[in-house]
Design a protein around this motif. Structure first.
Motif, short mmCIF file in Angstrom:
data_model
loop_
_atom_site.label_atom_id
_atom_site.label_comp_id
_atom_site.label_asym_id
_atom_site.label_seq_id
_atom_site.Cartn_x
_atom_site.Cartn_y
_atom_site.Cartn_z
N SER A 135 0.83 -1.21 0.00
CA SER A 135 0.00 0.00 0.00
C SER A 135 0.86 1.26 0.00
O SER A 135 0.36 2.35 -0.25
CB SER A 135 -0.92 0.01 1.22
OG SER A 135 -0.15 0.03 2.41
N LEU A 136 2.14 1.10 0.28
CA LEU A 136 3.05 2.25 0.34
C LEU A 136 3.82 2.45 -0.95
O LEU A 136 4.53 3.43 -1.12
CB LEU A 136 4.04 2.08 1.50
CG LEU A 136 3.43 1.94 2.91
CD1 LEU A 136 4.53 1.77 3.94
CD2 LEU A 136 2.58 3.15 3.25
N SER A 137 3.70 1.50 -1.88
CA SER A 137 4.43 1.58 -3.13
C SER A 137 3.66 2.41 -4.16
O SER A 137 2.44 2.26 -4.31
CB SER A 137 4.69 0.18 -3.68
OG SER A 137 5.19 0.24 -4.98
N LYS A 138 4.37 3.25 -4.89
CA LYS A 138 3.73 4.08 -5.91
C LYS A 138 3.25 3.23 -7.09
O LYS A 138 2.27 3.56 -7.75
CB LYS A 138 4.71 5.14 -6.40
CG LYS A 138 5.07 6.18 -5.35
CD LYS A 138 6.06 7.20 -5.90
CE LYS A 138 6.43 8.22 -4.82
NZ LYS A 138 7.43 9.20 -5.30
N THR A 139 3.94 2.13 -7.34
CA THR A 139 3.56 1.25 -8.45
C THR A 139 2.64 0.12 -8.00
O THR A 139 2.31 -0.76 -8.79
CB THR A 139 4.82 0.65 -9.09
OG1 THR A 139 5.53 -0.09 -8.09
CG2 THR A 139 5.72 1.74 -9.66
N ASN A 140 2.26 0.13 -6.72
CA ASN A 140 1.39 -0.90 -6.15
C ASN A 140 2.02 -2.30 -6.22
O ASN A 140 1.32 -3.31 -6.24
CB ASN A 140 0.02 -0.91 -6.83
CG ASN A 140 -1.06 -1.49 -5.92
OD1 ASN A 140 -0.95 -1.39 -4.70
ND2 ASN A 140 -2.07 -2.11 -6.50
N LYS A 141 3.35 -2.34 -6.29
CA LYS A 141 4.07 -3.61 -6.25
C LYS A 141 4.73 -3.73 -4.88
O LYS A 141 4.61 -2.87 -4.03
CB LYS A 141 5.10 -3.67 -7.37
CG LYS A 141 4.48 -3.70 -8.77
CD LYS A 141 5.55 -3.83 -9.82
CE LYS A 141 4.92 -3.90 -11.22
NZ LYS A 141 5.96 -4.01 -12.28
N ALA A 142 5.45 -4.82 -4.69
CA ALA A 142 6.12 -5.01 -3.41
C ALA A 142 7.50 -5.62 -3.64
O ALA A 142 7.75 -6.30 -4.64
CB ALA A 142 5.30 -5.93 -2.50
N ASP A 143 8.40 -5.33 -2.71
CA ASP A 143 9.73 -5.94 -2.68
C ASP A 143 9.75 -6.89 -1.49
O ASP A 143 10.23 -6.53 -0.40
CB ASP A 143 10.82 -4.87 -2.53
CG ASP A 143 10.83 -3.87 -3.69
OD1 ASP A 143 10.29 -4.21 -4.75
OD2 ASP A 143 11.36 -2.76 -3.50
N PRO A 144 9.20 -8.10 -1.65
CA PRO A 144 8.98 -8.97 -0.47
C PRO A 144 10.26 -9.61 0.06
O PRO A 144 11.18 -9.96 -0.69
CB PRO A 144 8.01 -10.03 -0.99
CG PRO A 144 8.29 -10.09 -2.45
CD PRO A 144 8.68 -8.71 -2.87
N LYS A 145 10.28 -9.78 1.36
CA LYS A 145 11.28 -10.59 2.04
C LYS A 145 10.57 -11.34 3.16
O LYS A 145 9.49 -10.94 3.61
CB LYS A 145 12.42 -9.73 2.60
CG LYS A 145 12.01 -8.77 3.70
CD LYS A 145 13.23 -8.01 4.23
CE LYS A 145 12.83 -7.09 5.39
NZ LYS A 145 13.98 -6.36 5.92
#
Length: 377
Positions: free
Chosen positions: A267-277
């Motif tokens: 929800s904090l990404s401008k591209t609505n993607k995530a960098d998961p770990k």
């Protein structure tokens, strides 16, 4: 209230000892109490007196309790803030010159309890905790203690062996300190480690502590009770969380984190993607506490791949919990929670496993999961 409890709960309400036994030295087993509702409250008189009153038609009659009996069991003196500021030096000097007024005898606090409600208390009578020695000498098996988290933490640190001996004999409840104004929670694991049967949390506040609570009872499908390990039920045990000794049954746990599937977007990404770990944590006795992190997969929450292996050496697996937490690395110092799953280590199955993910509120995230290979020996 007693009338409503009886009329609504009916036969499910336990209102007399099982088998009519009055002189008890041990509580009945949870199996014997299955499907029964127990009332926990203060109690006037003995169980025998309650049984004699069962057929009296005086539901509104009350009885006074003395200060020591009626004093709130949730009164945690270690956690209360000072009510008055310290006096100024000028006032202190004035106090020395004036003679101290004669002290009045403190008034004995007395409270009333309805006998109809008191008589419904059988195996869970509330009794104020004084000390382990006092309980051992004076407390009945059906009397339960409530201890504030700050006092309980000191007892765990300095008297763990006595604490465990106490919980093998008496049901013990831990409750949050009164200064938690935001309804925050403490770590329940440290009190499960010494055998406390009821560890009360602020259920309205999600977080790691509530995730541990929910995960703890996954072992029985989320209902009823979880049986404590043998060494926390044996009155002659020498186990302590700080020194597990001969009670150690080491487990080597290996987890190969392979991939993720349809993780929630950030929800904090401008591209609505995530960098998961992924963060894998072990909760248990102090020696078993561990935390390991995976690498970050950039801009892929749909099907991230890790293929990383994590190893843990666990000394007391019977008390250990494992938590899988997926986060989005928003920045080097800021991570956003995406999902988690927590369960007892002893509930892990070996082989290739799909790990479902839950939201902060404990709701299943549809389709979101981790894929891993689990092995232990």
């Amino acid at each position: 209230m007693a009338h409503y409890l009886k009329s609504i709960l009916g036969d499910k309400l336990l209102s007399s000892p099982i088998g009519g036994e009055v002189d008890m030295t041990r509580l009945p087993s949870p199996e014997a109490l299955k499907f029964k509702v127990l009332i926990k409250n203060k109690k006037a008189g003995t169980i025998e007196e309650s049984m004699l009153r069962m057929y009296d038609d005086n539901p509104g009659e009350t009885e006074e309790l003395s200060d020591s009996e009626f004093l709130s069991e949730d009164e945690d003196t270690d956690d209360t803030l000072p009510l008055h500021r310290s006096k100024s030096p000028t006032k202190r000097r004035a106090d020395r010159r004036s003679s101290a007024p004669p002290q009045k005898k403190p008034k004995v606090k007395r409270g009333k309890i309805a006998l109809a409600l008191s008589d419904l208390v059988v195996y869970t009578k509330s009794q104020k905790f004084v000390s382990f020695e006092h309980s051992l000498m004076n407390q009945q098996c059906y009397e339960n203690n409530s201890i504030g988290e700050a006092q309980a933490r000191k007892l765990v640190r300095h008297s763990a062996k006595d604490f465990i001996s106490h919980t093998t004999r008496f049901i013990t409840r831990i409750y949050p300190k009164g200064t938690r104004m935001s309804s925050s929670n403490y770590n329940p694991q440290e009190f499960w480690n010494v055998g406390c049967q009821m560890v009360a949390l602020n259920f309205q506040t999600p977080g790691t502590q509530m995730e541990l609570q929910d995960g703890k009872f996954l072992d029985n499908g989320g209902c009823g009770y979880v049986l404590k390990p043998d060494f926390l039920r044996d009155r002659n045990t020498t186990f302590t969380p700080q020194n597990v000794g001969r009670y150690s049954k080491p487990m080597s746990l290996s987890i190969r984190l392979i991939s993720g599937h349809q993780l929630p977007p950030s929800s904090l990404s401008k591209t609505n993607k995530a960098d998961p770990k992924v963060q894998i944590e072990i909760f248990g006795v102090p020696e078993d506490q561990a935390r390991k992190k995976s690498s970050v997969v950039k801009s892929n929450a749909l099907s991230p791949k890790w293929n990383e292996t994590f190893s843990f050496n666990i000394q007391v697996p019977e008390l250990a919990m494992i938590r899988f937490c997926v986060e989005d690395e928003v920045s080097l110092v800021n991570n956003e929670f995406l999902g988690q799953f927590t369960l007892p280590v002893m509930s892990l199955n070996t082989g290739y496993r799909n790990i479902p993910l839950l939201s902060k509120e404990g709701i299943k995230l549809e389709s979101a999961s981790l894929f891993a290979h689990i092995w232990y020996y």
